[in-house]
Design an enzyme around this catalytic site. Structure first.
Site, short mmCIF file in Angstrom:
data_model
loop_
_atom_site.label_atom_id
_atom_site.label_comp_id
_atom_site.label_asym_id
_atom_site.label_seq_id
_atom_site.Cartn_x
_atom_site.Cartn_y
_atom_site.Cartn_z
N GLU A 284 -5.07 -4.73 -56.51
CA GLU A 284 -5.63 -5.47 -55.38
C GLU A 284 -4.69 -5.43 -54.18
O GLU A 284 -5.13 -5.31 -53.03
CB GLU A 284 -5.91 -6.91 -55.82
CG GLU A 284 -6.93 -7.63 -54.97
CD GLU A 284 -7.37 -8.96 -55.59
OE1 GLU A 284 -7.93 -8.93 -56.71
OE2 GLU A 284 -7.13 -10.00 -55.00
N GLU A 287 -5.01 -2.12 -52.58
CA GLU A 287 -6.29 -2.08 -51.86
C GLU A 287 -6.16 -2.81 -50.52
O GLU A 287 -6.64 -2.33 -49.49
CB GLU A 287 -7.36 -2.74 -52.73
CG GLU A 287 -8.77 -2.39 -52.36
CD GLU A 287 -9.80 -3.17 -53.18
OE1 GLU A 287 -9.42 -3.83 -54.18
OE2 GLU A 287 -10.98 -3.14 -52.81
N CYS A 310 -11.11 -12.34 -58.80
CA CYS A 310 -10.69 -12.69 -60.17
C CYS A 310 -11.60 -13.72 -60.80
O CYS A 310 -11.70 -13.81 -62.01
CB CYS A 310 -9.28 -13.29 -60.16
SG CYS A 310 -8.09 -12.29 -59.32
N SER A 330 -12.59 -7.49 -52.96
CA SER A 330 -11.82 -6.44 -53.64
C SER A 330 -12.66 -5.89 -54.79
O SER A 330 -13.38 -6.63 -55.45
CB SER A 330 -10.54 -7.06 -54.19
OG SER A 330 -9.98 -6.20 -55.15
N LYS A 369 -16.20 -17.03 -67.72
CA LYS A 369 -15.64 -15.80 -68.30
C LYS A 369 -16.50 -15.29 -69.45
O LYS A 369 -16.51 -14.10 -69.75
CB LYS A 369 -14.21 -16.04 -68.79
CG LYS A 369 -13.18 -16.14 -67.66
CD LYS A 369 -12.82 -14.79 -67.08
CE LYS A 369 -11.92 -14.95 -65.86
NZ LYS A 369 -11.86 -13.71 -65.06
N GLU A 372 -18.98 -13.28 -67.72
CA GLU A 372 -18.37 -12.06 -67.20
C GLU A 372 -18.19 -11.01 -68.30
O GLU A 372 -18.48 -9.84 -68.10
CB GLU A 372 -17.02 -12.39 -66.56
CG GLU A 372 -16.35 -11.20 -65.89
CD GLU A 372 -14.94 -11.52 -65.42
OE1 GLU A 372 -14.72 -11.56 -64.20
OE2 GLU A 372 -14.05 -11.74 -66.27
N GLU A 377 -21.92 -3.81 -66.92
CA GLU A 377 -20.99 -2.80 -66.37
C GLU A 377 -19.61 -2.86 -67.04
O GLU A 377 -18.79 -1.97 -66.83
CB GLU A 377 -20.86 -2.96 -64.85
CG GLU A 377 -20.26 -4.26 -64.36
CD GLU A 377 -21.29 -5.35 -64.09
OE1 GLU A 377 -22.34 -5.37 -64.77
OE2 GLU A 377 -21.03 -6.21 -63.23
N CYS A 514 -7.83 -22.34 -61.68
CA CYS A 514 -8.13 -22.27 -63.12
C CYS A 514 -7.57 -23.44 -63.91
O CYS A 514 -8.10 -23.79 -64.96
CB CYS A 514 -7.59 -20.97 -63.70
SG CYS A 514 -8.08 -19.52 -62.77
#
Lengths: 590, 159
Positions: A284, A287, A310, A330, A369, A372, A377, A514
Site C-alpha cells: 500500500e 502504491e 484493510c 488502494s 472478516k 470477507e 475473489e 479494530c
C-alpha cells in the site's frame, strides 16, 4: 459549568446542570440498572429512547416514576433510586419483558454475557407470572451475522449504531405492537440489505438477538483431521483484548499467552496477521508513493487521495454507497487476505503440501472478516485463502473448551517465517495506526532518509475525523483519518467534491478502530475498555525492537525469495484485489 | 438502490412531491401521505425513491409505513369494503358480518382479492350508528347488515 444541588438516596450531591439523573447517579457511584440505554462516550454516541423503563426512579413531588436516562436533574431535586415503589415497578417491568423472551439461556450465544440475564439475576426474578403469546420470527442467517429477533427487546441500540454511527441504514424498527421488530427494509434478509457486516449491532445488542456466526466447531474438526495442516493467524487488536475474557484487566497484553494457547489447542503453525500487516504496508505504501509520483509529474488521471482498504466493513460500505469511486481505494488486500494468499501459495509450496490440505484460520477482532474471507475473489477453485475467520470471543471459547488455564500459560513466540512483525504492524489495531505505519515506511522510501522519530502522535487519538500534514522532507503530505462510517462519509463527500487536498485517508468502521471491533470481548458501552486497549497497542509498538515494516527481515526475505518487488507481477496477482459495484444488489421481491 | 421498476413519469411525480416538502426527512409522513393519495398504496419501489429523495434509509421509511395503519403496501381493490367496528356496530354484530366477508372473499383484513376487485378493511364509526352495523363499499353505505345479506351485496359488484 454551573452546579446544582440534588439529593440521591439521601446523599446530598453537587452535580453539573443539564445532565441526566442517570449520569449524575452513576458519577456518584449509584448504579441504576439500564437496558435500552447505550453510550459510547469516547465517540459521543448515545442511545436513550427511554423505552424499556428499567431505570425508573422516584422523584419527590412528581406523580409518576421517571426514567433516569431521560430526565434532567433540577435544583433541589430529591431522587430515590431504590424505594419500594421503584423496586416493585422495576421488577414488574422486567417480568413483562421476560414474558415474551425465549428461555433457552443454556444454549444462547449470549449466555453469561447477556444484560437481560444479568438483570434477571440482579433483581432476583425466579418465575415469570405473565403467560402470553410468544413471538415466532424466522432466523436470518448471513455469512457473518445471525438475527434471532424473537430475543429482541426493542432497545433499539442496534438501530442507533447502524444509522447514527455507521449511517448504513440497514436496520430500523418496523411494524407496531406485538409485531414490532428491528429489521432491514421490507424485512428482507440482512445479506440483501445495505448491511456492511461491521457487526457493531452485535456489539450493541444487550441480548442474543444479534450474534456472530460461530465457526469454532468447524475449526476443531479441521484440527482433528490428520490430513490437514492447520495454520492460524492472529490480528493485532486481539492480543490487547483477549485477556479480558479471562478476567484480566482491560489493556493487558497477552501476545505470548495467546501463542501458547493456540499451540495447546493443536494448531500446526502459529503465525501472526501482523506479518501480513507489514506486507500490506509494503504494497500500500508503494502504491501511495507511485500515485504521488505520477501526480507530481502532472498525470491528470491519477487518483488521490488513496484510501486504505484493510477494513472489510469499510470496503462493503464504499462498494454499496460510492460505486462511482471504486478506483480510489488502494487495491491492496487486507492483512487477513494477504496472509491467506501467502500461506496457501508460498508457505504451502515451501512445506510441500497441496493447497487443499492446508486450512487457514484467522483470529480477528471483527465480524465482517467472516464475510470477507468468503468473498468469491478470495477463492481459488472454490478453496478460500482463509477458510475460517473467528472472533476474539470465539478464540476465548476455544481456549475454555480445551481446558486451558489462560492466566498461568507461559509466554511463547509465534512460528516463523510468517510470525515475525514490527511495531508498525501492531498499531494497525487502533484508528490512525495503518496510516502511521504507512507513513513510517513511505517517509523513508520517499526521502531516502532515515526516520529518527517514528511516533506520529498527531495521527493518534479518538476524534471521529482527524487531519494532519506530515512533512516529507519539504513535501507536505496531507492525511485524513476517520473511524465510524458516518465520519468516513464526511471525508468521502469532501473528496467527491474534489478539493479536499488529501493524499491519503485511513478509514476504520469500528469505534477506536479494530480494538473496538465487533468481534472483541463485549464492552457493554464502557468506553474506558477501548481506551485501555488503545494504550496497550501503542505500548506493544514501543516495546518492539523493529518499528518499521520495511525493516522486517522476513518481509525482506519474502520479496527476495518469491515476490520480487512491491506491486510487482506476483503481488499484483496475489496481494491485490478489485472492487464491485454493490449499489444495486438490493432487489425487491414480488 | 433497488432495481426500480417504476416508469419515469411516476418517479418524477414522487420526486415532485418530495420536493414540495423541501426533501426534508422530518416530512416523511406527509410525503408518504401525499404519495399514497397519488398511487393508492406504497409499494417497495415507491419507498425506495422516497428514501433516496429524503436522504433517509429505506428501512426507516419502511418502518414508518408499517407503523401507521393508514399506510398500505397492498393496492386497494376496485371496490374497497370497510366494515365499521365502532362500539354501536360492534355490539350489533359487525364482527359476524366481517367474518362473513372474509369467508366469502377468502381474504383477511387489509388484503385484496387476487383479481383486484375487492379489498377488506375495518374502520371506527362513520357517524351512522342508527344504521348499525354499517358497511361501506366505495362511497355507498349499507346499514343494518346481517351475515346472510353479505353474499347478495357482493353479487351486486361481481357481475
Amino acid at each position: 459549568m454551573e452546579k446544582i444541588n440534588i439529593i440521591i438516596d439521601n446523599k446530598p450531591l453537587q452535580v453539573e446542570k443539564g445532565q441526566t439523573v442517570l449520569k449524575a447517579a452513576r458519577a456518584a457511584g449509584i448504579d441504576i440498572p439500564t437496558l435500552c440505554y447505550y453510550e459510547l462516550d469516547g465517540v459521543k454516541l448515545e442511545n436513550r429512547p427511554g423505552g424499556c423503563r428499567m431505570c425508573v426512579v422516584e422523584i419527590e413531588g412528581r406523580k409518576n416514576l421517571a426514567p433516569a436516562c431521560a430526565t434532567e436533574v433540577a435544583e433541589g431535586m430529591v431522587i430515590h433510586t431504590c424505594s419500594l415503589r421503584v423496586v416493585n415497578a422495576r421488577r414488574t417491568v422486567l417480568e413483562l419483558i421476560l414474558s415474551d423472551h425465549p428461555a433457552d439461556c443454556l444454549i444462547c450465544p449470549k449466555s453469561g454475557k447477556c444484560e437481560l440475564q444479568d438483570l434477571a439475576q440482579r433483581l432476583g426474578v425466579r418465575e415469570i407470572p405473565y403467560q402470553g403469546e410468544q413471538s415466532t420470527y424466522r432466523k436470518d442467517m448471513s455469512p457473518a451475522i445471525i438475527r434471532d429477533v424473537d430475543k429482541c427487546v426493542m432497545c433499539r441500540r442496534c438501530e442507533t449504531v447502524c444509522n447514527v454511527w455507521q449511517t448504513v441504514g440497514a436496520l430500523s424498527a418496523v411494524n407496531r405492537g406485538f409485531q414490532a421488530v428491528v429489521a432491514p427494509a421490507f424485512e428482507q434478509d440482512l445479506a440483501k440489505s445495505p448491511c456492511t457486516m461491521c457487526g457493531q449491532c452485535v456489539m450493541a445488542c444487550p441480548v442474543g438477538a444479534l450474534s456472530e456466526v460461530d465457526l469454532t466447531r468447524q475449526v476443531i474438526t479441521a484440527i482433528s483431521d490428520p490430513k490437514k495442516t492447520v495454520v492460524v493467524q492472529t490480528a493485532p487488536a486481539v492480543r490487547v483484548a483477549l485477556g479480558e475474557e479471562f478476567g484480566m484487566e482491560p489493556g493487558s497484553i497477552v501476545t505470548g499467552q495467546m501463542a501458547s494457547a493456540l499451540r495447546r489447542i493443536g494448531f500446526d503453525y502459529i503465525f501472526d496477521t501482523d506479518f501480513a500487516a507489514d506486507l500490506t504496508i509494503m504494497e500500500e505504501g508503494t502504491e501511495l508513493l507511485t500515485r504521488i509520483d505520477k501526480f507530481t509529474k502532472g498525470d491528470k488521471n491519477v487518483k488521490l487521495p488513496i484510501l486504505t482498504s484493510c477494513c472489510p466493513g469499510w470496503v462493503n460500505f464504499f462498494e454499496t454507497n460510492y460505486p462511482d469511486m471504486l478506483d480510489v481505494p488502494s487495491t491492496a488486500k487486507s492483512p487477513q487476505q494477504m496472509f491467506g494468499a501467502v500461506a496457501k501459495n508460498y508457505l504451502a509450496n515451501k512445506l510441500g503440501i497441496k493447497r487443499e490440505d492446508m486450512v487457514v484460520v484467522s483470529i480477528m477482532p471483527c465480524v465482517a472478516k467472516k464475510f470477507e474471507s468468503q468473498r468469491e475473489e478470495f477463492k481459488e477453485n472454490g478453496n478460500p485463502d482463509v477458510d475460517y475467520s473467528l472472533t476474539t470471543r470465539e478464540l476465548a471459547e476455544l481456549i475454555r473448551q480445551f481446558n486451558i488455564d489462560f492466566k498461568t500459560l507461559p509466554v511463547e513466540d509465534f512460528d516463523n517465517p510468517l510470525g515475525e512483525s514490527t511495531g508498525a504492524a501492531v498499531i494497525f489495531g487502533a484508528t490512525g495506526g495503518v496510516i502511521e505505519a504507512a507513513t513510517r515506511t513511505a517517509y523513508e522510501l520517499f526521502t531516502g532518509k532515515k526516520l529518527e522519530k517514528v511516533d506520529f502522535t498527531e495521527l493518534r487519538g479518538l476524534e471521529g475525523v482527524r487531519e494532519a500534514t506530515v512533512d516529507f522532507n519539504g513535501t507536505p503530505i496531507k492525511i485524513g483519518i476517520a473511524h465510524g462510517l458516518s465520519n468516513a462519509r464526511k471525508l468521502l463527500d469532501e473528496v467527491k467534491k474534489g478539493n479536499s487536498g488529501f493524499h491519503a485517508i485511513e478509514v476504520m468502521a469500528c469505534p477506536g478502530g479494530c480494538i473496538g471491533g465487533a468481534g472483541q470481548p463485549f464492552h457493554h458501552g464502557n468506553f474506558d475498555i477501548i481506551r485501555k486497549r488503545q494504550e496497550a497497542i501503542y505500548r506493544e509498538d514501543a516495546g518492539k525492537p523493529i518499528r518499521k515494516s520495511h525493516e522486517n527481515p522476513y518481509i525482506q526475505t519474502l520479496y527476495k525469495e518469491w515476490l520480487g518487488a512491491p506491486c510487482g507481477e506476483i503481488s499484483h496477482h496475489l496481494l491485490h484485489t478489485h472492487y464491485f459495484d454493490k449499489s444495486k444488489h438490493i432487489e425487491i421481491e414480488g | 438502490m433497488a432495481k426500480v421498476k417504476l416508469s419515469e413519469s411516476k418517479i418524477n411525480k414522487i420526486k415532485e412531491i418530495c420536493a414540495s416538502f423541501g426533501n426534508k426527512p422530518g416530512e416523511a409522513i406527509n410525503v408518504l401521505h401525499k404519495v399514497q393519495g397519488e398511487f393508492g398504496y406504497l409499494p417497495a419501489e415507491v419507498q425506495e425513491v422516497i428514501a433516496q429523495e429524503l436522504n433517509v434509509s429505506v428501512a426507516q421509511i419502511y418502518g414508518i409505513v408499517t407503523f401507521y395503519s393508514f399506510f398500505t403496501m397492498t393496492p386497494k381493490g376496485e371496490f374497497p369494503i370497510s366494515v365499521c367496528m365502532g362500539t354501536a356496530c360492534y355490539v350489533r354484530g359487525a364482527e359476524k358480518v366481517l367474518d362473513e366477508f372474509k369467508r366469502e372473499l377468502k381474504i383477511g383484513v387489509g388484503q385484496t382479492t387476487p383479481d383486484g376487485k375487492f379489498s377488506l378493511n375495518c374502520l371506527r364509526c362513520v357517524g351512522a350508528c342508527g344504521l348499525a352495523p354499517v358497511v361501506l363499499i366505495g362511497e355507498k353505505v349499507y346499514g343494518r347488515l346481517t351475515p346472510d345479506g353479505v353474499k347478495d351485496i357482493l353479487n351486486e359488484y361481481r357481475s
